[in-house]
Design an enzyme around this catalytic site. Structure first.
Site, PDB file in Angstrom:
ATOM      1  CB  VAL A  14      37.964  39.344  30.809  1.00  0.00           C
ATOM      2  CG1 VAL A  14      37.906  38.267  31.861  1.00  0.00           C
ATOM      3  CG2 VAL A  14      39.313  39.871  30.385  1.00  0.00           C
ATOM      4  CE1 TYR A  47      40.320  31.528  32.627  1.00  0.00           C
ATOM      5  CE2 TYR A  47      38.101  32.600  31.744  1.00  0.00           C
ATOM      6  CZ  TYR A  47      39.641  32.302  31.799  1.00  0.00           C
ATOM      7  OH  TYR A  47      40.001  33.257  30.967  1.00  0.00           O
ATOM      8  CE  LYS A  74      44.902  33.273  29.958  1.00  0.00           C
ATOM      9  NZ  LYS A  74      44.139  33.620  31.336  1.00  0.00           N
ATOM     10  CE1 TYR A  79      48.071  35.860  29.594  1.00  0.00           C
ATOM     11  CE2 TYR A  79      48.191  37.691  31.086  1.00  0.00           C
ATOM     12  CZ  TYR A  79      47.379  36.738  30.513  1.00  0.00           C
ATOM     13  OH  TYR A  79      46.242  36.559  31.006  1.00  0.00           O
ATOM     14  CB  SER A  86      41.690  34.445  28.492  1.00  0.00           C
ATOM     15  OG  SER A  86      42.101  34.830  29.510  1.00  0.00           O
TER      16      SER A  86
END
Ligand code: GLN
Length: 325
Positions: free
Chosen positions: A265, A247, A73, A195, A70
């Protein structure tokens, strides 16, 4: 005689102390919901700092490769804003923290993903990497990430295949945002594949630090001098990283560490101290929210010892670091 100025060795020594302090912590678990991620060595631990002047400080397993997950992103959001501009991107994905887990199946009151740092928003944002076909889109993505890292990056094909095989929840999210016209139904499954690919790019803690330094340096990679992102996009990316990058830990992170950051992760955390430096950490044991346990500890110490928190009194106009590096 005036007091002698500290030099870069202060930073190097600090990295070694912080690394040594936390390298024995074995709390947390290596991610297993994407089966191929389980291959990571749980003991690996690396930290790297890259200044906007191009100084590099690193310790431990800072050159071990893992998948970016992530952390990607933030880069794809920067690319989308750079190429398409703020207004177009905002039409499709919001900027509010969701307070939910990264894979939450939820949209905001106007049926957009809450923000580009949760999976629904990141999958939507991947739609902004355009091209005539998948090969062109893949090449564009890798070119952007490689430029931000200052070296040619590659894809971990095993992790990529593993994500595509098991990512049913992400597939559901892609269809959910397609239902609300945030993705083109003709290409949404190709975008989902992109993605999965962006999450599977192999990086090191050092790469994350260079990427962070590129954002800190107004979009220009401080090692290669390549202009990777539009200057105007950087403010937006850092804002969203500050509020949504960790998050459902984002509030506590901002309170405690105060550095715009993005975790993955795979065990990486990419941090940006605006106009000063980028930080990359790697340690694959994760807490329940999917953030690296040792990574968080390292950031807490670095923020405290170098006064890096955005609202720390020492961080007024880069005061401390200007003198050190
Ligand atoms: N590829 C992962 C997923 O989509 C990325 C999640 C993460 O790093 N938080 O589930």
């Amino acid at each position: 005689m005036p007091p002698s100025r500290p030099d870069g060795s202060v930073i190097q020594e600090l990295l070694e102390v912080v690394h040594d302090r936390h390298r024995h912590i074995d709390d947390g678990e290596v991610a297993s919901y994407i089966p191929a991620l389980q291959r990571a060595n749980p003991d690996h631990f690396g930290i790297c700092i890259v200044s906007t002047r191009g100084d590099v400080f690193e310790v431990g397993d800072s050159q071990v490769e893992f998948t970016i997950q992530s952390c990607s992103k933030a880069l794809v959001y920067a690319h989308a804003l750079s190429v398409h501009g703020r207004a177009k991107v905002l039409e499709r994905v919001g900027i509010e923290p969701s307070g939910d887990a990264f894979n939450s199946i939820a949209l905001d009151s106007s049926n957009r993903a809450f923000n580009p740092m949760v999976n629904a928003g990141a999958i939507t944002t991947a739609g902004f990497i355009e091209g005539a076909d998948f090969a062109e889109r893949r090449a564009k993505l890798l070119r952007c990430f490689s430029a931000a890292a200052g070296r040619e990056l590659t894809v971990d094909e095993t992790v990529y295949a593993s994500e595509a095989e098991t990512g049913h929840r992400n597939r559901a999210l892609a269809w959910l945002v397609t239902n609300f016209d945030r993705m083109d139904p003709a290409t949404n499954m190709q975008t989902l594949d992109l993605y999965f690919l962006q999450c599977s790019v192999r990086v090191t803690a050092r790469d994350l630090a260079v990427m962070g330094a590129t954002l800190a340096n107004l979009g220009i990679n401080p090692l290669t001098k390549e202009n990777v992102f539009e200057m105007a996009s950087v403010q937006d990316v850092l804002s969203v990283m500050s509020t949504c990058g960790m998050y459902d830990y984002a509030g506590e992170w901002m309170f405690r560490v105060g550095i715009p950051a993005k975790s993955g992760v795979g065990g990486g955390i990419l941090g940006v101290v605006n106009r000063q430096l980028g930080i990359g950490t790697y340690s694959p044991r994760l807490d329940a929210r999917g953030n690296s346990v040792r990574g968080i500890k390292a950031y807490c110490d670095l923020a405290d010892d170098l006064g890096l928190h955005a609202f720390n009194f020492m961080n007024s106009g880069s005061h401390f670091l200007k003198h050190v590096i």
